[in-house]
Design a protein around this motif. Structure first.
Motif, PDB file in Angstrom:
ATOM      1  N   ALA A  14       0.847  -1.204   0.000  1.00 57.17           N
ATOM      2  CA  ALA A  14       0.000   0.000   0.000  1.00 57.17           C
ATOM      3  C   ALA A  14       0.884   1.257   0.000  1.00 57.17           C
ATOM      4  O   ALA A  14       0.593   2.233  -0.702  1.00 57.17           O
ATOM      5  CB  ALA A  14      -0.930  -0.005   1.212  1.00 57.17           C
ATOM      6  N   HIS A  17       2.253   1.591  -3.518  1.00 59.14           N
ATOM      7  CA  HIS A  17       1.201   2.021  -4.446  1.00 59.14           C
ATOM      8  C   HIS A  17       0.988   3.536  -4.337  1.00 59.14           C
ATOM      9  O   HIS A  17       0.842   4.230  -5.345  1.00 59.14           O
ATOM     10  CB  HIS A  17      -0.096   1.254  -4.147  1.00 59.14           C
ATOM     11  N   GLU A  23      -4.119   8.227  -7.233  1.00 58.16           N
ATOM     12  CA  GLU A  23      -5.231   7.614  -6.495  1.00 58.16           C
ATOM     13  C   GLU A  23      -4.741   6.313  -5.881  1.00 58.16           C
ATOM     14  O   GLU A  23      -4.835   5.248  -6.485  1.00 58.16           O
ATOM     15  CB  GLU A  23      -6.414   7.355  -7.430  1.00 58.16           C
ATOM     16  N   TRP A  25      -4.365   3.050  -3.619  1.00 58.87           N
ATOM     17  CA  TRP A  25      -5.228   2.031  -3.003  1.00 58.87           C
ATOM     18  C   TRP A  25      -4.706   1.816  -1.584  1.00 58.87           C
ATOM     19  O   TRP A  25      -3.526   1.532  -1.390  1.00 58.87           O
ATOM     20  CB  TRP A  25      -5.143   0.713  -3.755  1.00 58.87           C
ATOM     21  N   GLU A  27      -4.552  -0.047   2.319  1.00 55.33           N
ATOM     22  CA  GLU A  27      -4.328  -1.438   2.753  1.00 55.33           C
ATOM     23  C   GLU A  27      -5.604  -2.270   2.634  1.00 55.33           C
ATOM     24  O   GLU A  27      -5.569  -3.431   2.214  1.00 55.33           O
ATOM     25  CB  GLU A  27      -3.854  -1.466   4.208  1.00 55.33           C
ATOM     26  N   ALA A  29      -8.115  -1.947   0.600  1.00 57.28           N
ATOM     27  CA  ALA A  29      -8.443  -2.254  -0.799  1.00 57.28           C
ATOM     28  C   ALA A  29      -7.546  -3.381  -1.323  1.00 57.28           C
ATOM     29  O   ALA A  29      -8.014  -4.320  -1.985  1.00 57.28           O
ATOM     30  CB  ALA A  29      -8.286  -1.013  -1.660  1.00 57.28           C
ATOM     31  N   ILE A  30      -6.260  -3.303  -1.004  1.00 58.23           N
ATOM     32  CA  ILE A  30      -5.332  -4.336  -1.500  1.00 58.23           C
ATOM     33  C   ILE A  30      -5.622  -5.678  -0.825  1.00 58.23           C
ATOM     34  O   ILE A  30      -5.679  -6.721  -1.481  1.00 58.23           O
ATOM     35  CB  ILE A  30      -3.869  -3.882  -1.295  1.00 58.23           C
ATOM     36  N   LEU A  33      -8.746  -7.163  -2.369  1.00 54.14           N
ATOM     37  CA  LEU A  33      -8.509  -7.764  -3.686  1.00 54.14           C
ATOM     38  C   LEU A  33      -7.840  -9.128  -3.541  1.00 54.14           C
ATOM     39  O   LEU A  33      -8.221 -10.099  -4.193  1.00 54.14           O
ATOM     40  CB  LEU A  33      -7.603  -6.855  -4.534  1.00 54.14           C
ATOM     41  N   THR A  67      -3.217  -3.944 -11.317  1.00 54.73           N
ATOM     42  CA  THR A  67      -2.276  -2.838 -11.118  1.00 54.73           C
ATOM     43  C   THR A  67      -0.858  -3.375 -11.252  1.00 54.73           C
ATOM     44  O   THR A  67      -0.595  -4.556 -10.991  1.00 54.73           O
ATOM     45  CB  THR A  67      -2.474  -2.150  -9.747  1.00 54.73           C
TER      46      THR A  67
END
Ligand SMILES: CC(C)(COP(=O)(O)OP(=O)(O)OC[C@H]1O[C@@H](n2cnc3c(N)ncnc32)[C@H](O)[C@@H]1OP(=O)(O)O)[C@@H](O)C(=O)NCCC(=O)NCCS
Length: 152
Positions: A14, A17, A23, A25, A27, A29-30, A33, A67
């Motif tokens: 994170a 990223h 924008e 992402w 922790e 969000a990752i 996923l 990504t």
């Protein structure tokens, strides 16, 4: 060799990223996923300070890059290509016959990386990404993953 991403790397990924995208992402969000069916990823560099990573998703006999990024200070050293190669090889080995991704039209570094790798443009999504108050189109790219292609 790029290493498969596990849950323990989420905070470091994170942070990376956020260095690479406006924008970012977070922790959650990752981690979310990575918990989804078919999602896989590879990272490069030390566990505590990854230099780059790729996340992708398998589904319906195809795969999609979600990504890919490399730390700004460490670019143009072949890491992006290595990560792409790891994702493509894994997708092929998992039975996918094509790898897709979306890339902004104003991202020449990524466009060049993908073109050199063998991706071809299969569509345009107008006004797909926000750029301040304006918007920029995304190109959808496809790579044929038939077993005859060399991914080494
Ligand atoms: C796109 C990105 C992942 C490339 O990572 P990288 O490790 O620098 O890429 P590589 O070193 O493997 O480059 C491989 C080839 O891609 C092309 N390329 C990469 N960066 C480039 C640049 N800034 N300008 C022109 N070509 C470039 C070159 O052909 C390069 O080969 P070469 O160095 O022998 O000329 C990296 O720039 C990045 O993280 N950008 C920000 C995040 C992003 O935009 N991700 C993609 C979203 S779709």
């Amino acid at each position: 060799m790029p290493r498969a991403i596990g849950k323990s790397s989420v905070p470091q990924l994170a942070r990376l990223h956020a260095l690479c995208f406006e924008e970012a992402w977070g922790e959650a969000a990752i981690a979310g996923l990575l918990a989804m069916p078919g999602v896989f990823g590879f990272m490069w560099g030390p566990e505590a300070a990854p230099e780059g990573f790729v996340l992708a998703r398998l589904g319906g006999g195809e795969a999609e890059i979600l990504t890919i990024c490399v730390a700004p200070a460490l670019r143009r050293a072949g890491t992006g290509r290595l990560l792409l190669q790891a994702a493509a090889a894994y997708a092929l080995a998992s039975g996918a016959d094509a790898l897709f991704l979306e890339v902004a039209e104003d991202n020449p570094a990524a466009l060049r990386l993908y073109e050199r790798f063998g991706f071809t443009s299969v569509g345009i999504r107008p006004a797909y990404y926000a750029r301040g108050t304006s918007r920029v189109a995304a190109r959808t790219l496809r790579l044929d993953l038939s077993p005859s292609i060399a991914l080494s």
